[in-house]
Write a protein that holds these residues in place. Structure first.
Motif, mmCIF file in Angstrom:
data_model
loop_
_atom_site.group_PDB
_atom_site.id
_atom_site.type_symbol
_atom_site.label_atom_id
_atom_site.label_comp_id
_atom_site.label_asym_id
_atom_site.label_seq_id
_atom_site.Cartn_x
_atom_site.Cartn_y
_atom_site.Cartn_z
ATOM 1 N N ARG A 219 0.823 -1.211 0.000
ATOM 2 C CA ARG A 219 0.000 0.000 0.000
ATOM 3 C C ARG A 219 0.856 1.259 0.000
ATOM 4 O O ARG A 219 0.366 2.348 -0.328
ATOM 5 C CB ARG A 219 -0.926 -0.007 1.210
ATOM 6 C CG ARG A 219 -2.028 -1.057 1.139
ATOM 7 C CD ARG A 219 -2.825 -1.091 2.410
ATOM 8 N NE ARG A 219 -2.006 -1.476 3.557
ATOM 9 C CZ ARG A 219 -2.450 -1.580 4.809
ATOM 10 N NH1 ARG A 219 -3.717 -1.299 5.072
ATOM 11 N NH2 ARG A 219 -1.643 -1.938 5.780
ATOM 12 N N ALA A 222 2.606 3.430 -3.860
ATOM 13 C CA ALA A 222 2.105 4.615 -4.560
ATOM 14 C C ALA A 222 2.651 5.889 -3.926
ATOM 15 O O ALA A 222 3.066 6.827 -4.627
ATOM 16 C CB ALA A 222 0.573 4.613 -4.561
ATOM 17 N N ALA A 248 3.340 -5.317 -7.934
ATOM 18 C CA ALA A 248 4.170 -4.196 -7.501
ATOM 19 C C ALA A 248 4.961 -3.624 -8.668
ATOM 20 O O ALA A 248 5.090 -2.398 -8.813
ATOM 21 C CB ALA A 248 5.105 -4.648 -6.387
ATOM 22 N N SER A 251 2.814 -1.469 -10.806
ATOM 23 C CA SER A 251 2.574 -0.152 -10.205
ATOM 24 C C SER A 251 3.681 0.813 -10.586
ATOM 25 O O SER A 251 3.432 1.980 -10.922
ATOM 26 C CB SER A 251 2.481 -0.275 -8.683
ATOM 27 O OG SER A 251 1.362 -1.044 -8.291
ATOM 28 N N ARG A 254 3.329 1.657 -14.388
ATOM 29 C CA ARG A 254 2.223 2.582 -14.676
ATOM 30 C C ARG A 254 2.590 4.006 -14.270
ATOM 31 O O ARG A 254 2.321 4.967 -15.005
ATOM 32 C CB ARG A 254 0.952 2.114 -13.965
ATOM 33 C CG ARG A 254 0.252 0.958 -14.652
ATOM 34 C CD ARG A 254 -1.157 0.781 -14.109
ATOM 35 N NE ARG A 254 -1.136 0.364 -12.710
ATOM 36 C CZ ARG A 254 -1.195 -0.902 -12.312
ATOM 37 N NH1 ARG A 254 -1.286 -1.877 -13.215
ATOM 38 N NH2 ARG A 254 -1.189 -1.205 -11.031
ATOM 39 N N ALA A 255 3.204 4.162 -13.104
ATOM 40 C CA ALA A 255 3.593 5.504 -12.659
ATOM 41 C C ALA A 255 4.625 6.103 -13.600
ATOM 42 O O ALA A 255 4.573 7.299 -13.927
ATOM 43 C CB ALA A 255 4.148 5.438 -11.234
#
Length: 349
Positions: A219, A222, A248, A251, A254-255
């Motif tokens: 969590r 991000a 993970a 994530s 994508r960022a």
């Protein structure tokens, strides 16, 4: 006129010729001592481990003894058991039998993967040992939990399956020569990797501007990315709990895509998933490097009684660079060919 050498001169000539033959044989062998007896401990049936072992078997010298020993899950010691018929067919020419080598052999044991490595270091004996197909974090965990690895009476080599951080930074430099800001999201367990990366970044010329943020759980990724992305020209995915977790890693990808940043790593899977480039070594290439490391370990002086006889640790030599051409086009980058990038990494620095 035929000249006949006196007996003393003939003896000197024969001695010189023998020395020359021995020197040529040494050079042909790469200047190292090759183990005639190779025992391979295998703790899993993963495709990478199987490819590694197959390459070891293919490269075994004629007349050398090759033993494949499977380590039972959870077993403290490796147990040699008769292979089933399907395994005999897949491993033609390999005898799976007892671990004790004959006195005439020059034995070397090679453990493939973390389970086999743990069994190998706990097994009594003083024969040279190579631990292969370990990540840096798996090796650090093994070192911390196994006093036998530090006992000093056995020569040990460790081949990590990932390239050194200096090589990974060299790839970033080859792709983005005008950029020197790299961001990383790491886990607390990744500290050995982060320290290595920091040393490599500081030792480069010019030094890298490295930004590291820690994510103690999924969590937190991000939030860590929001800190790292604005201060980075590229992101690097470490081979840790984030790099080994698909969700993970996605994530991070994508960022990076949202911010228009390239992502680098050490696996082909990362490149296929949307990373820009990675420096990798295949299991077959790692097997060849492991043999060379085994020759170094076998030919080293004995370490009996020497508490400072630390394991010889090598990172994987990045044998191949993989590039995602679609990602490169999306970022507006024109990159050198994969072979040229591979050659650049292999060049002395």
């Amino acid at each position: 006129m035929i000249s006949v050498l006196p007996p003393s001169s003939r003896r000197l000539w024969r001695a010189a010729r023998s020395a020359l033959v021995a020197a040529l044989a040494w050079a042909a062998a790469g200047g190292s001592v090759a183990a005639a007896s190779l025992t391979v401990l295998m703790g899993d049936d993963m495709a990478a481990s199987s490819e590694f072992v197959q390459q070891l078997r293919a490269d075994q010298e004629p007349g050398g003894r090759f033993e494949l020993v499977r380590v039972s899950p959870g077993a403290a010691q490796p147990e040699a058991a008769a292979a089933p018929d399907t395994e005999r067919a897949a491993n033609a020419g390999v005898r799976t039998r007892g671990l004790r080598p004959s006195a005439a052999d020059t034995p070397l044991t090679m453990a493939v993967g973390p389970a086999a490595a743990r069994a190998a270091v706990e097994r009594p004996g003083q024969e040279p040992l190579v631990l292969a197909m370990l990540s840096r974090l798996e090796y650090e965990t093994l070192k911390a939990s196994s006093p036998a690895l530090r006992r000093g009476d056995r020569r040990v080599g460790v081949l990590l399956r990932d390239p050194a951080m200096a090589d990974q930074l060299a790839l970033v430099n080859a792709v983005l020569p005008q950029k020197h800001r790299v961001g990383v999201v790491a886990t607390p367990e990744s500290e050995p990797l982060v320290r290595e990366l920091q040393r490599a970044a500081q030792g480069a010329n010019p030094a890298w501007d490295l930004r590291v943020e820690y994510a103690p759980d999924a969590r937190s990724i991000a939030s860590a990315l929001r800190q790292v992305v604005p201060q980075s020209d590229a992101l690097m995915v470490l081979p840790d709990l984030i790099g080994d977790n698909q969700a993970a890693t996605l994530s991070v990808l994508r960022a990076a895509a949202t911010a228009g940043l390239p992502v680098f790593g050490a696996s082909e899977g990362l490149v296929r998933s949307g990373g820009l480039a990675a420096a990798v070594s295949t299991p077959s290439q790692l097997a060849q490097q492991a043999r060379q490391l085994g020759q170094k370990v076998a030919s080293a002086g004995t370490g009996s009684g020497n508490s400072n006889n630390a394991p010889l640790v090598e990172a994987a030599t990045p044998a191949t660079v993989r590039v995602n051409a679609t990602v490169a086009r999306g970022l507006g980058l024109r990159l050198p060919e994969e072979r040229e990038l591979t050659d650049r990494l292999a060049a002395p620095r």
